[in-house]
Design a protein around this motif. Structure first.
Motif, PDB file in Angstrom:
ATOM      1  N   GLY A  28       0.687  -1.372  -0.007  1.00 17.40           N
ATOM      2  CA  GLY A  28       0.037   0.279   0.072  1.00 17.40           C
ATOM      3  C   GLY A  28       0.672   1.313   0.279  1.00 17.40           C
ATOM      4  O   GLY A  28       2.117   1.262   0.056  1.00 17.40           O
ATOM      5  N   VAL A  29       0.005   2.373  -0.018  1.00 17.66           N
ATOM      6  CA  VAL A  29       0.776   3.621  -0.117  1.00 17.66           C
ATOM      7  C   VAL A  29       1.724   4.112   1.124  1.00 17.66           C
ATOM      8  O   VAL A  29       2.734   4.546   1.145  1.00 17.66           O
ATOM      9  CB  VAL A  29      -0.247   4.801  -0.194  1.00 17.66           C
ATOM     10  CG1 VAL A  29       0.515   6.337   0.032  1.00 17.66           C
ATOM     11  CG2 VAL A  29      -1.055   4.725  -1.529  1.00 17.66           C
ATOM     12  N   LEU A  30       1.083   3.607   2.399  1.00 15.36           N
ATOM     13  CA  LEU A  30       1.917   3.994   3.506  1.00 15.36           C
ATOM     14  C   LEU A  30       3.294   3.028   3.602  1.00 15.36           C
ATOM     15  O   LEU A  30       4.258   3.387   4.286  1.00 15.36           O
ATOM     16  CB  LEU A  30       1.193   3.325   4.653  1.00 15.36           C
ATOM     17  CG  LEU A  30       0.141   4.370   5.084  1.00 15.36           C
ATOM     18  CD1 LEU A  30      -0.674   3.768   6.567  1.00 15.36           C
ATOM     19  CD2 LEU A  30       0.619   5.681   5.434  1.00 15.36           C
TER      20      LEU A  30
ATOM     21  N   VAL B 102      11.140   6.721   4.344  1.00 14.64           N
ATOM     22  CA  VAL B 102      11.651   7.238   5.520  1.00 14.64           C
ATOM     23  C   VAL B 102      12.924   6.411   6.196  1.00 14.64           C
ATOM     24  O   VAL B 102      13.833   6.757   6.693  1.00 14.64           O
ATOM     25  CB  VAL B 102      10.531   7.264   6.733  1.00 14.64           C
ATOM     26  CG1 VAL B 102      11.116   7.253   8.097  1.00 14.64           C
ATOM     27  CG2 VAL B 102       9.529   8.164   6.635  1.00 14.64           C
ATOM     28  N   VAL B 103      12.807   5.151   5.953  1.00 17.67           N
ATOM     29  CA  VAL B 103      13.694   4.003   6.674  1.00 17.67           C
ATOM     30  C   VAL B 103      14.970   3.914   5.845  1.00 17.67           C
ATOM     31  O   VAL B 103      16.179   3.859   6.413  1.00 17.67           O
ATOM     32  CB  VAL B 103      13.071   2.841   6.803  1.00 17.67           C
ATOM     33  CG1 VAL B 103      14.100   1.695   7.196  1.00 17.67           C
ATOM     34  CG2 VAL B 103      12.101   2.777   7.670  1.00 17.67           C
TER      35      VAL B 103
ATOM     36  N   GLY C 280       2.680  10.340  12.011  1.00 17.83           N
ATOM     37  CA  GLY C 280       1.291   9.808  11.709  1.00 17.83           C
ATOM     38  C   GLY C 280       1.427   8.186  11.423  1.00 17.83           C
ATOM     39  O   GLY C 280       2.031   7.294  12.240  1.00 17.83           O
ATOM     40  N   ASN C 281       0.481   7.880  10.490  1.00 17.26           N
ATOM     41  CA  ASN C 281       0.323   6.347  10.316  1.00 17.26           C
ATOM     42  C   ASN C 281       1.623   5.588   9.550  1.00 17.26           C
ATOM     43  O   ASN C 281       1.700   4.554   9.290  1.00 17.26           O
ATOM     44  CB  ASN C 281      -0.718   6.299   9.245  1.00 17.26           C
ATOM     45  CG  ASN C 281      -2.229   6.718  10.125  1.00 17.26           C
ATOM     46  OD1 ASN C 281      -2.215   6.633  11.258  1.00 17.26           O
ATOM     47  ND2 ASN C 281      -2.912   7.310   9.376  1.00 17.26           N
ATOM     48  N   ILE C 282       2.767   6.436   9.335  1.00 15.04           N
ATOM     49  CA  ILE C 282       3.750   5.809   8.630  1.00 15.04           C
ATOM     50  C   ILE C 282       4.608   4.822   9.635  1.00 15.04           C
ATOM     51  O   ILE C 282       5.371   4.028   9.243  1.00 15.04           O
ATOM     52  CB  ILE C 282       4.743   6.980   8.281  1.00 15.04           C
ATOM     53  CG1 ILE C 282       4.017   7.847   7.175  1.00 15.04           C
ATOM     54  CG2 ILE C 282       6.214   6.293   7.462  1.00 15.04           C
ATOM     55  CD1 ILE C 282       4.981   8.777   6.675  1.00 15.04           C
ATOM     56  N   LEU C 283       4.573   5.387  11.083  1.00 16.24           N
ATOM     57  CA  LEU C 283       5.461   4.678  12.005  1.00 16.24           C
ATOM     58  C   LEU C 283       5.298   3.191  11.906  1.00 16.24           C
ATOM     59  O   LEU C 283       6.300   2.494  12.170  1.00 16.24           O
ATOM     60  CB  LEU C 283       5.281   5.419  13.409  1.00 16.24           C
ATOM     61  CG  LEU C 283       6.342   4.775  14.560  1.00 16.24           C
ATOM     62  CD1 LEU C 283       7.649   5.014  14.185  1.00 16.24           C
ATOM     63  CD2 LEU C 283       5.800   5.548  15.917  1.00 16.24           C
TER      64      LEU C 283
ATOM     65  N   GLY D 205       1.621  18.644   3.140  1.00 20.55           N
ATOM     66  CA  GLY D 205       0.798  17.777   2.704  1.00 20.55           C
ATOM     67  C   GLY D 205       0.289  16.741   3.606  1.00 20.55           C
ATOM     68  O   GLY D 205      -0.457  17.004   4.566  1.00 20.55           O
ATOM     69  N   ASN D 206       0.482  15.402   3.352  1.00 22.54           N
ATOM     70  CA  ASN D 206       0.253  14.369   4.380  1.00 22.54           C
ATOM     71  C   ASN D 206       1.077  13.182   4.151  1.00 22.54           C
ATOM     72  O   ASN D 206       2.221  13.305   3.292  1.00 22.54           O
ATOM     73  CB  ASN D 206      -1.233  13.996   4.363  1.00 22.54           C
ATOM     74  CG  ASN D 206      -1.568  13.910   2.798  1.00 22.54           C
ATOM     75  OD1 ASN D 206      -0.967  13.347   1.863  1.00 22.54           O
ATOM     76  ND2 ASN D 206      -2.902  14.097   2.426  1.00 22.54           N
ATOM     77  N   GLU D 207       0.664  11.935   4.644  1.00 22.84           N
ATOM     78  CA  GLU D 207       1.801  10.871   4.320  1.00 22.84           C
ATOM     79  C   GLU D 207       1.615  10.548   2.733  1.00 22.84           C
ATOM     80  O   GLU D 207       2.695  10.116   2.636  1.00 22.84           O
ATOM     81  CB  GLU D 207       1.007   9.608   5.064  1.00 22.84           C
ATOM     82  CG  GLU D 207       0.915   9.620   6.484  1.00 22.84           C
ATOM     83  CD  GLU D 207      -0.301  10.339   7.163  1.00 22.84           C
ATOM     84  OE1 GLU D 207      -0.593  10.040   8.539  1.00 22.84           O
ATOM     85  OE2 GLU D 207      -0.972  10.868   6.493  1.00 22.84           O
ATOM     86  N   SER D 208       0.782  10.832   2.161  1.00 24.98           N
ATOM     87  CA  SER D 208       0.593  10.564   0.409  1.00 24.98           C
ATOM     88  C   SER D 208       1.949  11.377   0.062  1.00 24.98           C
ATOM     89  O   SER D 208       2.475  11.090  -0.936  1.00 24.98           O
ATOM     90  CB  SER D 208      -0.631  10.763   0.136  1.00 24.98           C
ATOM     91  OG  SER D 208      -1.652   9.975   0.217  1.00 24.98           O
ATOM     92  N   SER D 209       2.023  12.608   0.467  1.00 23.68           N
ATOM     93  CA  SER D 209       3.033  13.532  -0.012  1.00 23.68           C
ATOM     94  C   SER D 209       4.312  12.988   0.152  1.00 23.68           C
ATOM     95  O   SER D 209       5.288  13.054  -0.574  1.00 23.68           O
ATOM     96  CB  SER D 209       2.996  14.732   0.736  1.00 23.68           C
ATOM     97  OG  SER D 209       1.659  15.416   0.455  1.00 23.68           O
ATOM     98  N   VAL D 210       4.771  12.131   1.345  1.00 22.72           N
ATOM     99  CA  VAL D 210       5.791  11.346   1.558  1.00 22.72           C
ATOM    100  C   VAL D 210       5.911  10.535   0.609  1.00 22.72           C
ATOM    101  O   VAL D 210       7.067  10.213  -0.162  1.00 22.72           O
ATOM    102  CB  VAL D 210       6.031  11.028   2.966  1.00 22.72           C
ATOM    103  CG1 VAL D 210       7.303  10.450   3.224  1.00 22.72           C
ATOM    104  CG2 VAL D 210       5.810  12.199   4.002  1.00 22.72           C
TER     105      VAL D 210
END
Length: 453
Positions: A47-49, A56-57, A128-131, A268-273
């Motif tokens: 998924g997107v996340l 990030v990692v 946010g939900n990325i962690l 933006g949000n998680e999608s921008s990352v």
């Protein structure tokens, strides 16, 4: 060694550059395909996340490997200069010190990352939900990072020894391993982010062990004993002087990643990352021939400068810039016409398909000028001039890009983030041109002086 010396000092420059660059480019291509496939698999199957988590990692793992890269590139420049001066004993001592430095530093950094796991992840933008998806991926990637550090340390040495084909194979093997293991661990076993991380870590191990095996074998021409592993202050200082350029560059990339991920999430949000994750993977892929030219350029420029063959140094500098610029023009045209198709390879998410194509085009507006900046900065590193190399390396990713990333989004939001990249590229290229022009004038004077003698 005589055969290597003969090739680097007498073979036609354009032919020699291609001979050195093509294997390096193929290796980088396969490595970038490896990274792209990794992102495609998690994007399509998780998924997107998952794309955001990888975004990030991976910079954290590469920060650890950048220690090896810094030691490798710094040391390989010293080795090239030593071989150009026919000082084989010094080349062996440099390699032994590189091995010890990489071992000690990578173990230290891995320990820190594991002890402060969540703090490190949040620092690099796991907001946010990325962690949640980032944690299992991070734990397994960090364990494999020391192998990547050894791979990054050893690959430039192999090229400095005039063995570009082995350097290419070293990058191809882990890419194949990672792609196959991704299919098994993510698609078949359904291990999610842990499976993606495990596949990547095993690939790192394959690469690191292959390179170490080659360098410690008779084929490397750098046969060393245990005595060479003892750190010598003068050699460590020389490696650090040149390697610090790469380390500062990679360290700056880490700071850039922190600021960038923070800004992307804020404006933006998680999608921008995730959007930048796609752009970053794409850049690794499309610029592979330019990076190959830069890698092929380094040992040729370093060797001939060490051998006082300044005419050949100027020639390879001109040739590398010419080939690199031509390639960059074609890259830009491909991005201009096919940015949507490039995005659709990574994801079928409607939001990402809407945001990413325009962001790709904006970010890469200055592509036709990038080769000159990359080759110019690498030249000073190749010939052992640490200060100008450091300045030119910092221009784009620190002196110019970071301030723009902080200021422009305040006025233009996400668009300000994307436009920061081409503005920084253009300014860095202008300054690089000034530095390189002065250096060419010096080489011309020195070359004519040698001719008079």
């Amino acid at each position: 060694m005589n055969q290597i010396a003969n090739e680097l000092s007498t073979e036609k420059v354009s032919k020699l550059l291609l001979k050195q660059s093509i294997p390096a480019a193929i290796g980088i291509l396969v490595m970038s395909i490896n990274m792209i496939v990794d992102t495609i698999f998690v994007g399509q199957w998780i998924g997107v996340l998952a794309i955001a988590a990888i975004t990030v990692v991976l910079p954290i793992g590469f920060l650890i490997s950048s220690i090896g890269m810094a030691i490798g590139i710094g040391g390989s420049s010293v080795i090239s200069l030593a071989l150009g001066a026919d000082n084989v004993e010094k080349a062996k001592k440099v390699f032994g010190n590189q091995f010890s430095l990489t071992t000690l530093s990578s173990i230290f950094l891995v320990t820190i990352c594991l002890l402060f796991e969540e703090h490190v992840l949040k620092l690099f933008g796991a907001n946010g939900n990325i962690l949640a998806p980032a944690i299992p991926y991070f734990r397994i990637i960090i364990i494999g990072a020391p192998f990547l550090a050894f791979a990054m340390m050893g690959n430039p040495i192999i090229r400095a020894l005039g063995k570009p084909t082995y350097a290419m194979i070293a990058l191809i093997l882990p890419a194949i391993a990672n792609i196959l293991l991704d299919i098994v661990f993510i698609k078949i076993f359904d291990w999610g982010m842990f499976g993606a991380g495990l596949a990547t870590s095993i690939a790192y191990a394959v690469c690191g062990l292959f390179i170490l095996g080659f360098l410690l074998s008779k084929k490397s021409n750098l046969k060393i004993g245990i005595s060479y592993l003892k750190l010598e202050k003068s050699i460590v200082s020389e490696i650090s002087s040149l390697g610090s350029i790469t380390l500062v560059r990679q360290g700056t990339v880490s700071i850039l990643t922190i600021i960038l991920n923070y800004s992307l999430f804020k404006y933006g949000n998680e999608s921008s990352v995730a959007v930048f994750g796609i752009i970053n993977r794409l850049m690794m892929f499309i610029f592979f021939p330019v990076f190959g030219i830069v890698q092929g350029f380094l040992p040729i420029a370093g060797y001939n400068y060490g051998a006082n063959l300044y005419g050949r140094v100027k020639e390879v500098l001109y040739t590398a810039n010419k080939y690199g610029t031509i390639i960059c023009v074609f890259i830009f045209l491909a991005v201009y016409f096919f940015n949507y198709e490039m995005t659709s390879v990574f994801t079928n998410d409607a939001n990402l398909l809407n945001q990413t194509p325009n962001a790709i085009l904006t970010t890469l507006l200055a592509t036709p000028f990038i080769a000159f900046q990359l080759v110019g900065a690498s030249y000073f590193q190749a010939v052992g001039k640490a200060k100008p190399a450091l300045v030119l390396t910092l221009l784009r990713q620190s002196i110019f890009l970071i301030p723009f990333l902080i200021v422009l989004p305040m006025f233009f939001g996400l668009e300000g983030i994307w436009f920061s990249f081409p503005i920084a590229d253009l300014l860095a290229t202008i300054v690089t041109y000034i530095y390189v022009r002065k250096e060419i004038q010096k080489l011309s004077l020195t070359s004519s002086h040698h001719s008079d003698l």
